[in-house]
Design a protein around this motif. Structure first.
Motif, PDB file in Angstrom:
ATOM      1  N   ARG A 151      31.545  31.720  39.990  1.00  0.00           N
ATOM      2  CA  ARG A 151      31.277  30.382  40.509  1.00  0.00           C
ATOM      3  C   ARG A 151      32.503  29.716  41.134  1.00  0.00           C
ATOM      4  N   ALA A 152      33.656  30.293  40.946  1.00  0.00           N
ATOM      5  CA  ALA A 152      34.891  29.699  41.459  1.00  0.00           C
ATOM      6  C   ALA A 152      35.021  29.885  42.963  1.00  0.00           C
ATOM      7  N   GLN A 153      35.763  28.975  43.589  1.00  0.00           N
ATOM      8  CA  GLN A 153      36.067  29.079  45.012  1.00  0.00           C
ATOM      9  C   GLN A 153      37.127  30.144  45.285  1.00  0.00           C
ATOM     10  N   GLY A 154      37.845  30.542  44.252  1.00  0.00           N
ATOM     11  CA  GLY A 154      38.879  31.564  44.353  1.00  0.00           C
ATOM     12  C   GLY A 154      39.539  31.703  43.004  1.00  0.00           C
ATOM     13  N   ARG A 155      40.340  32.767  42.830  1.00  0.00           N
ATOM     14  CA  ARG A 155      40.994  32.999  41.551  1.00  0.00           C
ATOM     15  C   ARG A 155      42.482  33.248  41.750  1.00  0.00           C
ATOM     16  N   PHE A 156      43.294  32.569  40.945  1.00  0.00           N
ATOM     17  CA  PHE A 156      44.725  32.843  40.829  1.00  0.00           C
ATOM     18  C   PHE A 156      44.880  33.660  39.552  1.00  0.00           C
ATOM     19  N   VAL A 157      45.198  34.937  39.700  1.00  0.00           N
ATOM     20  CA  VAL A 157      45.254  35.865  38.569  1.00  0.00           C
ATOM     21  C   VAL A 157      46.709  36.097  38.199  1.00  0.00           C
ATOM     22  N   ASP A 158      47.079  35.677  37.004  1.00  0.00           N
ATOM     23  CA  ASP A 158      48.462  35.717  36.529  1.00  0.00           C
ATOM     24  C   ASP A 158      48.513  36.680  35.339  1.00  0.00           C
ATOM     25  N   ILE A 159      48.684  37.973  35.615  1.00  0.00           N
ATOM     26  CA  ILE A 159      48.536  38.963  34.557  1.00  0.00           C
ATOM     27  C   ILE A 159      49.698  38.910  33.576  1.00  0.00           C
ATOM     28  N   ASN A 160      49.409  39.333  32.347  1.00  0.00           N
ATOM     29  CA  ASN A 160      50.384  39.335  31.260  1.00  0.00           C
ATOM     30  C   ASN A 160      50.154  40.615  30.468  1.00  0.00           C
ATOM     31  N   LEU A 161      50.834  41.691  30.853  1.00  0.00           N
ATOM     32  CA  LEU A 161      50.526  43.019  30.333  1.00  0.00           C
ATOM     33  C   LEU A 161      51.350  43.338  29.092  1.00  0.00           C
ATOM     34  N   ARG A 162      51.001  42.685  28.001  1.00  0.00           N
ATOM     35  CA  ARG A 162      51.658  42.946  26.719  1.00  0.00           C
ATOM     36  C   ARG A 162      51.091  44.224  26.107  1.00  0.00           C
ATOM     37  N   ASP A 163      51.923  44.982  25.434  1.00  0.00           N
ATOM     38  CA  ASP A 163      51.503  46.250  24.838  1.00  0.00           C
ATOM     39  C   ASP A 163      50.288  46.053  23.933  1.00  0.00           C
ATOM     40  N   GLY A 164      49.276  46.892  24.143  1.00  0.00           N
ATOM     41  CA  GLY A 164      48.082  46.853  23.328  1.00  0.00           C
ATOM     42  C   GLY A 164      47.095  45.765  23.681  1.00  0.00           C
ATOM     43  N   CYS A 165      47.386  44.985  24.719  1.00  0.00           N
ATOM     44  CA  CYS A 165      46.543  43.833  25.056  1.00  0.00           C
ATOM     45  C   CYS A 165      45.875  43.970  26.427  1.00  0.00           C
ATOM     46  N   TRP A 166      45.796  45.185  26.935  1.00  0.00           N
ATOM     47  CA  TRP A 166      45.096  45.384  28.203  1.00  0.00           C
ATOM     48  C   TRP A 166      44.633  46.836  28.301  1.00  0.00           C
ATOM     49  N   GLN A 167      43.603  47.038  29.113  1.00  0.00           N
ATOM     50  CA  GLN A 167      43.080  48.358  29.399  1.00  0.00           C
ATOM     51  C   GLN A 167      42.876  48.449  30.912  1.00  0.00           C
ATOM     52  N   ALA A 168      43.246  49.581  31.476  1.00  0.00           N
ATOM     53  CA  ALA A 168      43.227  49.735  32.933  1.00  0.00           C
ATOM     54  C   ALA A 168      41.854  49.468  33.558  1.00  0.00           C
ATOM     55  N   PRO A 169      40.740  49.954  33.002  1.00  0.00           N
ATOM     56  CA  PRO A 169      39.444  49.711  33.665  1.00  0.00           C
ATOM     57  C   PRO A 169      39.110  48.229  33.802  1.00  0.00           C
ATOM     58  N   PHE A 170      39.346  47.454  32.729  1.00  0.00           N
ATOM     59  CA  PHE A 170      39.036  46.022  32.847  1.00  0.00           C
ATOM     60  C   PHE A 170      40.082  45.302  33.674  1.00  0.00           C
ATOM     61  N   LEU A 171      41.335  45.723  33.599  1.00  0.00           N
ATOM     62  CA  LEU A 171      42.366  45.118  34.444  1.00  0.00           C
ATOM     63  C   LEU A 171      41.987  45.259  35.913  1.00  0.00           C
ATOM     64  N   ALA A 172      41.434  46.393  36.288  1.00  0.00           N
ATOM     65  CA  ALA A 172      41.006  46.591  37.678  1.00  0.00           C
ATOM     66  C   ALA A 172      39.943  45.562  38.066  1.00  0.00           C
ATOM     67  N   LYS A 173      39.043  45.230  37.155  1.00  0.00           N
ATOM     68  CA  LYS A 173      38.037  44.212  37.436  1.00  0.00           C
ATOM     69  C   LYS A 173      38.676  42.840  37.648  1.00  0.00           C
ATOM     70  N   LEU A 174      39.708  42.533  36.844  1.00  0.00           N
ATOM     71  CA  LEU A 174      40.378  41.243  36.979  1.00  0.00           C
ATOM     72  C   LEU A 174      41.074  41.118  38.333  1.00  0.00           C
ATOM     73  N   LEU A 175      41.668  42.214  38.791  1.00  0.00           N
ATOM     74  CA  LEU A 175      42.422  42.179  40.039  1.00  0.00           C
ATOM     75  C   LEU A 175      41.508  42.116  41.262  1.00  0.00           C
ATOM     76  N   GLN A 176      40.339  42.720  41.162  1.00  0.00           N
ATOM     77  CA  GLN A 176      39.482  42.889  42.322  1.00  0.00           C
ATOM     78  C   GLN A 176      39.112  41.547  42.968  1.00  0.00           C
ATOM     79  N   GLY A 177      39.478  41.404  44.250  1.00  0.00           N
ATOM     80  CA  GLY A 177      39.080  40.223  45.014  1.00  0.00           C
ATOM     81  C   GLY A 177      39.818  38.953  44.682  1.00  0.00           C
ATOM     82  N   ALA A 178      40.950  39.034  43.956  1.00  0.00           N
ATOM     83  CA  ALA A 178      41.695  37.814  43.629  1.00  0.00           C
ATOM     84  C   ALA A 178      42.217  37.152  44.894  1.00  0.00           C
TER      85      ALA A 178
END
Length: 312
Positions: A151-178
């Motif tokens: 529903r947003a007009q756009g996304r500012f994605v500010d990633i924070n890749l702390r050990d054990g707190c991210w997985q590549a498949p879902f991270l790819a979803k977060l990045l897509q179209g930012a």
């Protein structure tokens, strides 16, 4: 295609994610990147709506009290009956650097899409700021992110890749179209490795990243070496000002808020990078991520931004 913001650029900024206690052992400070970003935006006069979840405990009361200090603060702070308010153990490494031990299963992992949030989203135009930490677990926070992202007009994605707190498949979803992706130089190397972005000049790596995930703009912060910006055509760099570092916690959050504010006030990319570096440096001179006296802390920054924008 990448998301595009509202034409006038004046939509509110919705900030989704964690608010928590940074536990240094001998003292505690309130924090969480989204909470810090929202606080800076309020102090700078931006319309921001903060969305998070806390427990029914002492830290939650501290967070609610802190919200009262910021003029224009607007927040949807859900309460969880079982999960605690977020807590991060901070281990000092010297020279202002730290190691963060992020505890699992905290209230911010369960931000819900309740009826009030649905109703507000239906009647609002907003840019969504979010990180990746509050979306580390499969569950309510991810579902709420998906609801707001669509529903947003756009996304500012500010990633924070702390050990054990991210997985590549879902991270790819977060990045897509930012609309905007922000990371630091270490996180860029992680993205480079995880998504096979290739080697070579930073322009090539950023171009590949932008194309792979259909991102509008990429900002990379580089600590004392400043920051750079890539829009698919040109690479812009800005050096960080010299500063006596007391504590680097929250510097990246200050950078994000300053960038958003400066660009909305008409600053060029080069001006916004310089201004964002400046506010981040000011935070590095603090003991903690947020100032004790907001009025005095931001006065010089606001004056500098006004001068930069008037100067063209």
């Amino acid at each position: 295609m990448s998301e595009t913001p509202a034409a006038d650029g004046n939509e509110a900024i919705w900030v989704l994610g964690e608010c928590l206690v940074d536990d240094f052992g001998d003292f505690q400070r309130l924090g969480g990147a989204p909470f810090n970003v929202a606080s800076h935006l309020w102090a700078l006069g931006q319309t921001a709506y903060f969305i998070s979840r806390v427990g029914r405990d002492g830290p939650a009361a501290q967070i609610r009290a802190q919200l009262q200090r910021w003029p224009g603060a607007e927040a949807w702070l859900q309460e969880d009956d079982t999960l605690p308010t977020g807590r991060v153990l901070v281990h000092r490494l010297g020279t202002g650097m730290h190691r963060f031990e992020i505890l699992p299963h905290q209230a911010y992992d369960a931000i819900a899409t309740d009826e009030a949030l649905q109703a507000k989203a239906a009647e609002s135009s907003f840019l969504l700021y979010h990180g990746s930490l509050a979306l580390r677990e499969e569950g309510p926070s991810r579902a709420t992110w998906h609801f707001l992202a669509t529903r947003a007009q756009g996304r500012f994605v500010d990633i924070n890749l702390r050990d054990g707190c991210w997985q590549a498949p879902f991270l790819a979803k977060l990045l897509q179209g930012a609309l905007v992706l922000k990371c630091n130089d270490e996180e860029l190397r992680i993205l480079q490795r995880e998504f096979a972005l290739g080697e070579g000049a930073v322009e090539h790596i950023l171009a590949t990243l932008r194309q792979h995930f259909d991102v509008g703009e990429i900002i990379v912060t580089c600590g004392p070496d400043g920051a750079l910006h890539w829009d698919g055509v040109s690479l812009t760099r800005a050096l960080a000002p010299a500063t006596a570092v007391v504590d680097t916690v929250g510097a990246g959050d200050a950078f994000s808020a300053a960038w958003l504010h400066a660009r909305r006030c008409g600053a060029t990319v080069a001006q916004a990078l310089r201004l964002a570096n400046g506010l981040a440096a000011r935070v590095c001179a603090l003991d903690g991520a947020l100032p004790e006296d907001p009025h005095d802390f931001y006065r010089e920054f606001i004056a500098e931004m006004g001068e930069a924008v008037r100067g063209g």
